[in-house]
Design a protein around this motif. Structure first.
Motif, PDB file in Angstrom:
ATOM      1  N   TYR A  84      -0.608  14.033   2.939  1.00  0.00           N
ATOM      2  CA  TYR A  84      -0.192  14.285   4.311  1.00  0.00           C
ATOM      3  C   TYR A  84      -0.570  13.113   5.212  1.00  0.00           C
ATOM      4  CZ  TYR A  84       0.409  16.360   8.870  1.00  0.00           C
ATOM      5  OH  TYR A  84       0.818  16.593  10.152  1.00  0.00           O
ATOM      6  N   ILE A  85       0.450  12.438   5.722  1.00  0.00           N
ATOM      7  CA  ILE A  85       0.249  11.359   6.680  1.00  0.00           C
ATOM      8  C   ILE A  85       0.505  11.912   8.070  1.00  0.00           C
ATOM      9  CG2 ILE A  85       0.985   9.081   7.440  1.00  0.00           C
ATOM     10  CD1 ILE A  85      -0.368   9.041   4.730  1.00  0.00           C
ATOM     11  N   TYR A  86      -0.521  11.915   8.890  1.00  0.00           N
ATOM     12  CA  TYR A  86      -0.406  12.456  10.251  1.00  0.00           C
ATOM     13  C   TYR A  86       0.712  11.737  10.988  1.00  0.00           C
ATOM     14  CZ  TYR A  86      -1.905  14.119  14.835  1.00  0.00           C
ATOM     15  OH  TYR A  86      -1.954  14.695  16.076  1.00  0.00           O
ATOM     16  N   PRO A  87       1.673  12.458  11.589  1.00  0.00           N
ATOM     17  CA  PRO A  87       2.783  11.805  12.286  1.00  0.00           C
ATOM     18  C   PRO A  87       2.305  10.872  13.387  1.00  0.00           C
ATOM     19  CG  PRO A  87       3.229  14.138  11.995  1.00  0.00           C
ATOM     20  CD  PRO A  87       1.800  13.922  11.587  1.00  0.00           C
ATOM     21  N   GLY A  88       2.843   9.660  13.390  1.00  0.00           N
ATOM     22  CA  GLY A  88       2.477   8.714  14.429  1.00  0.00           C
ATOM     23  C   GLY A  88       1.116   8.084  14.262  1.00  0.00           C
ATOM     24  N   SER A  89       0.530   8.202  13.100  1.00  0.00           N
ATOM     25  CA  SER A  89      -0.798   7.615  12.888  1.00  0.00           C
ATOM     26  C   SER A  89      -0.702   6.116  12.642  1.00  0.00           C
ATOM     27  CB  SER A  89      -1.488   8.301  11.716  1.00  0.00           C
ATOM     28  OG  SER A  89      -0.694   8.222  10.560  1.00  0.00           O
ATOM     29  N   SER A  90      -1.848   5.475  12.611  1.00  0.00           N
ATOM     30  CA  SER A  90      -1.918   4.032  12.410  1.00  0.00           C
ATOM     31  C   SER A  90      -2.198   3.707  10.951  1.00  0.00           C
ATOM     32  CB  SER A  90      -3.038   3.427  13.259  1.00  0.00           C
ATOM     33  OG  SER A  90      -2.791   3.594  14.624  1.00  0.00           O
ATOM     34  N   MET A  91      -1.762   2.534  10.548  1.00  0.00           N
ATOM     35  CA  MET A  91      -2.061   1.995   9.227  1.00  0.00           C
ATOM     36  C   MET A  91      -2.532   0.562   9.407  1.00  0.00           C
ATOM     37  SD  MET A  91      -1.335   4.383   6.970  1.00  0.00           S
ATOM     38  CE  MET A  91      -1.191   3.479   5.426  1.00  0.00           C
TER      39      MET A  91
ATOM     40  N   LEU B   3       3.059   0.426   3.184  1.00  0.00           N
ATOM     41  CA  LEU B   3       2.605  -0.583   4.135  1.00  0.00           C
ATOM     42  C   LEU B   3       2.545  -1.918   3.417  1.00  0.00           C
ATOM     43  CD1 LEU B   3       1.265  -0.994   7.022  1.00  0.00           C
ATOM     44  CD2 LEU B   3      -0.915  -0.841   5.801  1.00  0.00           C
ATOM     45  N   TYR B   4       2.903  -2.989   4.122  1.00  0.00           N
ATOM     46  CA  TYR B   4       2.899  -4.320   3.518  1.00  0.00           C
ATOM     47  C   TYR B   4       2.042  -5.287   4.337  1.00  0.00           C
ATOM     48  CZ  TYR B   4       7.103  -2.434   1.272  1.00  0.00           C
ATOM     49  OH  TYR B   4       7.979  -1.655   0.569  1.00  0.00           O
ATOM     50  N   LEU B   5       1.600  -6.321   3.669  1.00  0.00           N
ATOM     51  CA  LEU B   5       0.959  -7.444   4.348  1.00  0.00           C
ATOM     52  C   LEU B   5       1.467  -8.717   3.689  1.00  0.00           C
ATOM     53  CD1 LEU B   5      -1.091  -8.225   6.572  1.00  0.00           C
ATOM     54  CD2 LEU B   5      -2.788  -8.469   4.746  1.00  0.00           C
TER      55      LEU B   5
ATOM     56  N   GLN C 132       5.827  -1.945   7.755  1.00  0.00           N
ATOM     57  CA  GLN C 132       5.816  -0.683   7.024  1.00  0.00           C
ATOM     58  C   GLN C 132       7.234  -0.171   6.827  1.00  0.00           C
ATOM     59  OE1 GLN C 132       3.389   2.079   9.208  1.00  0.00           O
ATOM     60  NE2 GLN C 132       4.661   2.035  11.030  1.00  0.00           N
ATOM     61  N   ASP C 133       7.406   0.513   5.714  1.00  0.00           N
ATOM     62  CA  ASP C 133       8.664   1.176   5.394  1.00  0.00           C
ATOM     63  C   ASP C 133       8.363   2.666   5.379  1.00  0.00           C
ATOM     64  OD1 ASP C 133      10.815   2.428   4.096  1.00  0.00           O
ATOM     65  OD2 ASP C 133      11.298   0.613   2.979  1.00  0.00           O
ATOM     66  N   ASN C 134       8.688   3.341   6.462  1.00  0.00           N
ATOM     67  CA  ASN C 134       8.317   4.753   6.581  1.00  0.00           C
ATOM     68  C   ASN C 134       9.017   5.609   5.533  1.00  0.00           C
ATOM     69  OD1 ASN C 134       6.529   4.389   8.748  1.00  0.00           O
ATOM     70  ND2 ASN C 134       8.211   4.450  10.218  1.00  0.00           N
TER      71      ASN C 134
ATOM     72  N   CYS D  17       0.867  -1.179   0.000  1.00  0.00           N
ATOM     73  CA  CYS D  17       0.000   0.000   0.000  1.00  0.00           C
ATOM     74  C   CYS D  17       0.900   1.224   0.000  1.00  0.00           C
ATOM     75  CB  CYS D  17      -0.907  -0.002   1.223  1.00  0.00           C
ATOM     76  SG  CYS D  17      -1.812   1.545   1.473  1.00  0.00           S
ATOM     77  N   ALA D  18       0.870   1.952  -1.103  1.00  0.00           N
ATOM     78  CA  ALA D  18       1.680   3.159  -1.228  1.00  0.00           C
ATOM     79  C   ALA D  18       0.845   4.364  -0.822  1.00  0.00           C
ATOM     80  CB  ALA D  18       2.165   3.316  -2.661  1.00  0.00           C
TER      81      ALA D  18
END
Length: 122
Positions: free
Chosen positions: A27-34, A78-80, A71-73, A22-23
């Protein structure tokens, strides 16, 4: 605005493996969940796995020991990793972005991807 684009779905036989990606852009909120959710044919959408803002990973019971979320920040990806797939894993898999503490229910989700289909044959 956040865009999430999934890839990596496909058709496999039972016991096989797939790796979903998942690319994320925007804006990704810092410290958010995926996380990952899925919706099988004729079923409601359900949570599969998530990683929260502190890096803690959680899984639904039916995938524990078979699926791994990571995940690779740096790559904002995000990977599964899904191993030992079963026919009951057949579903559309959705990437999701949500609040820092937890992402395990549909109301938690801020943004959804479009989904990638996984089909497991027996």
């Amino acid at each position: 605005q956040v865009q999430l684009v999934e890839s990596g779905g496909g058709s496999v036989q039972a016991g096989g493996s797939l790796r979903l990606s998942c690319a994320a852009s925007g804006y990704i909120y810092p410290g958010s969940s995926m996380g990952w959710f899925r919706q099988g044919p004729g079923k409601e959408r359900e949570w599969v796995a998530s990683v929260n803002g502190a890096g803690k990973t959680t899984y639904r019971d039916s995938v524990k020991g078979r699926f791994t979320i990571s995940q690779d920040n740096a790559k904002r990806t995000l990977y599964l990793q899904m191993n030992n797939l079963k026919p009951e894993d057949t579903a559309m898999y959705y990437c999701a972005h949500g609040p820092p503490a937890d992402l395990s229910t549909i109301p938690d989700v801020w943004y959804w991807g479009q989904g990638t289909q996984v089909t497991v044959s027996s």
